[in-house]
Write an enzyme that holds these catalytic residues in place. Sequence first.
Site, PDB file in Angstrom:
ATOM      1  N   GLU A 256     -16.964  12.747  22.958  1.00  0.00           N
ATOM      2  CA  GLU A 256     -15.629  13.394  22.745  1.00  0.00           C
ATOM      3  C   GLU A 256     -15.513  13.111  20.933  1.00  0.00           C
ATOM      4  O   GLU A 256     -14.605  13.764  20.526  1.00  0.00           O
ATOM      5  CB  GLU A 256     -14.765  12.752  23.568  1.00  0.00           C
ATOM      6  CG  GLU A 256     -14.685  13.348  24.915  1.00  0.00           C
ATOM      7  CD  GLU A 256     -13.409  13.067  25.769  1.00  0.00           C
ATOM      8  OE1 GLU A 256     -12.659  12.353  25.312  1.00  0.00           O
ATOM      9  OE2 GLU A 256     -13.555  13.508  26.858  1.00  0.00           O
TER      10      GLU A 256
ATOM     11  N   HIS B 175     -13.286  -2.662   3.861  1.00  0.00           N
ATOM     12  CA  HIS B 175     -11.744  -3.128   4.051  1.00  0.00           C
ATOM     13  C   HIS B 175     -11.235  -2.722   5.263  1.00  0.00           C
ATOM     14  O   HIS B 175     -10.550  -3.533   6.059  1.00  0.00           O
ATOM     15  CB  HIS B 175     -11.193  -2.589   2.704  1.00  0.00           C
ATOM     16  CG  HIS B 175      -9.802  -2.971   2.758  1.00  0.00           C
ATOM     17  ND1 HIS B 175      -8.991  -3.326   1.524  1.00  0.00           N
ATOM     18  CD2 HIS B 175      -8.821  -2.944   3.785  1.00  0.00           C
ATOM     19  CE1 HIS B 175      -7.409  -3.484   1.955  1.00  0.00           C
ATOM     20  NE2 HIS B 175      -7.536  -3.431   3.141  1.00  0.00           N
TER      21      HIS B 175
ATOM     22  N   HIS C 116      -2.923   2.349   8.204  1.00  0.00           N
ATOM     23  CA  HIS C 116      -3.739   1.692   7.736  1.00  0.00           C
ATOM     24  C   HIS C 116      -4.064   0.535   8.543  1.00  0.00           C
ATOM     25  O   HIS C 116      -3.049  -0.123   9.035  1.00  0.00           O
ATOM     26  CB  HIS C 116      -3.817   1.285   6.285  1.00  0.00           C
ATOM     27  CG  HIS C 116      -4.476   0.230   5.891  1.00  0.00           C
ATOM     28  ND1 HIS C 116      -5.824   0.422   5.398  1.00  0.00           N
ATOM     29  CD2 HIS C 116      -4.313  -0.815   5.296  1.00  0.00           C
ATOM     30  CE1 HIS C 116      -6.316  -0.639   5.206  1.00  0.00           C
ATOM     31  NE2 HIS C 116      -5.616  -1.504   5.075  1.00  0.00           N
TER      32      HIS C 116
ATOM     33  N   GLU D  58       0.817  -1.141  -0.125  1.00  0.00           N
ATOM     34  CA  GLU D  58       0.113  -0.252   0.002  1.00  0.00           C
ATOM     35  C   GLU D  58       0.905   1.432  -0.047  1.00  0.00           C
ATOM     36  O   GLU D  58       0.393   2.391   0.305  1.00  0.00           O
ATOM     37  CB  GLU D  58      -0.954  -0.026   1.133  1.00  0.00           C
ATOM     38  CG  GLU D  58      -1.895  -1.296   1.348  1.00  0.00           C
ATOM     39  CD  GLU D  58      -3.020  -1.372   0.108  1.00  0.00           C
ATOM     40  OE1 GLU D  58      -2.911  -0.621  -0.793  1.00  0.00           O
ATOM     41  OE2 GLU D  58      -3.554  -2.194   0.350  1.00  0.00           O
TER      42      GLU D  58
ATOM     43  N   HIS E 265      -7.383  -2.498  10.083  1.00  0.00           N
ATOM     44  CA  HIS E 265      -8.797  -3.169   9.850  1.00  0.00           C
ATOM     45  C   HIS E 265      -9.314  -3.242  11.201  1.00  0.00           C
ATOM     46  O   HIS E 265      -9.566  -4.574  11.741  1.00  0.00           O
ATOM     47  CB  HIS E 265      -8.434  -4.525   9.366  1.00  0.00           C
ATOM     48  CG  HIS E 265      -7.711  -4.601   7.876  1.00  0.00           C
ATOM     49  ND1 HIS E 265      -7.146  -5.854   7.659  1.00  0.00           N
ATOM     50  CD2 HIS E 265      -7.271  -3.904   6.940  1.00  0.00           C
ATOM     51  CE1 HIS E 265      -6.409  -5.444   6.357  1.00  0.00           C
ATOM     52  NE2 HIS E 265      -6.668  -4.258   6.213  1.00  0.00           N
TER      53      HIS E 265
HETATM   54  O1  2HA Z   1      -0.836  -5.112   4.028  1.00  0.00           O
HETATM   55  O2  2HA Z   1      -3.915  -4.452   4.940  1.00  0.00           O
HETATM   56  O3  2HA Z   1      -4.680  -3.357   2.462  1.00  0.00           O
HETATM   57  C1  2HA Z   1      -2.086  -5.793   4.184  1.00  0.00           C
HETATM   58  C2  2HA Z   1      -3.269  -4.706   4.043  1.00  0.00           C
HETATM   59  C3  2HA Z   1      -3.649  -4.289   2.726  1.00  0.00           C
HETATM   60 ZN    ZN Z   2      -5.778  -3.674   4.476  1.00  0.00          ZN
END
Ligand code: 2HA
Ligand code: ZN
Length: 271
Positions: free
Chosen positions: A169, A210, A139, A116, A141
Amino acid sequence: MKNILEAPFVKEMCATTANMYRLGWDERNGGNISYLLDENEVAQYLDLNEVIRTIPTGFEAKELIGRIFIVTGTGKYFKNVENDPENNLGIIRIAKDGTTAELLWGYADGGKFTSELPAHLMSHVARLSVDNENRVIIHSHPTNTLAMNFVHELDEKKFTHTLWEMCTECIVVFPDGVGILPWMLCGTNSIGETTAAKMKEFRLVIWGMHGIYGAGKSLDETFGLIETVEKAAQIYMLTAHLPRINTIKDKEMKELAEFFGVDYRKDFLNL
Ligand code: 2HA
Ligand code: ZN
């Protein structure tokens, strides 16, 4: 030369990835982090004239030429960073051509930066254009944020409004709200460009079904942003199927934003 494993930025990367793993946000190789470093600070730990190898990035980032980042490795697990930073992290400098990364440390097993990287570097450029102190892109999840993606409309105003309603908050922590992209193929320059375009307006961008991107001045601040969204999403997921008896009202959110002096998205409230 000081020991790189003792560098605050390496230790912070270890602590952040370990926290995120234990929160259940970054299973397997899920998630990635890039952190813009100060050249003078890095020079205390590494000889900046010594390039281990060069790696093409696959896109041009002219605005970042000469900039140094510490970045999580592709295919690597957040779970393992703390015990083995040299294989799971790398320090790269964007070369003079703007399209090559010069490896200064890490990826010791022959690896490279996260798939990414386009979304990360393009987001750095976008955030730096509106805030020259921005240094971090994360990034992840996060579980409840992701769950909410499946049961809540993916509309920026409605999604932000719901999150703001869930914790007092929230409107103070992310007054700029949350940008949202529809489901898109990840790991591409295209999702990188679309993410970066949103990042000019928002420090938080959801990748539909995602995960999430966050941007900030430090690892702590960026982690805290995502953590606050995730907490709000958790409250939503715990209560969405139950009758709502009480709620934080729009005029109360306005009162909060004004009291704390934050520049909030007025068009995201229904007043
Ligand atoms: O690198 O989360 O979006 C693994 C991820 C890709
Ligand atoms: Zn990801």
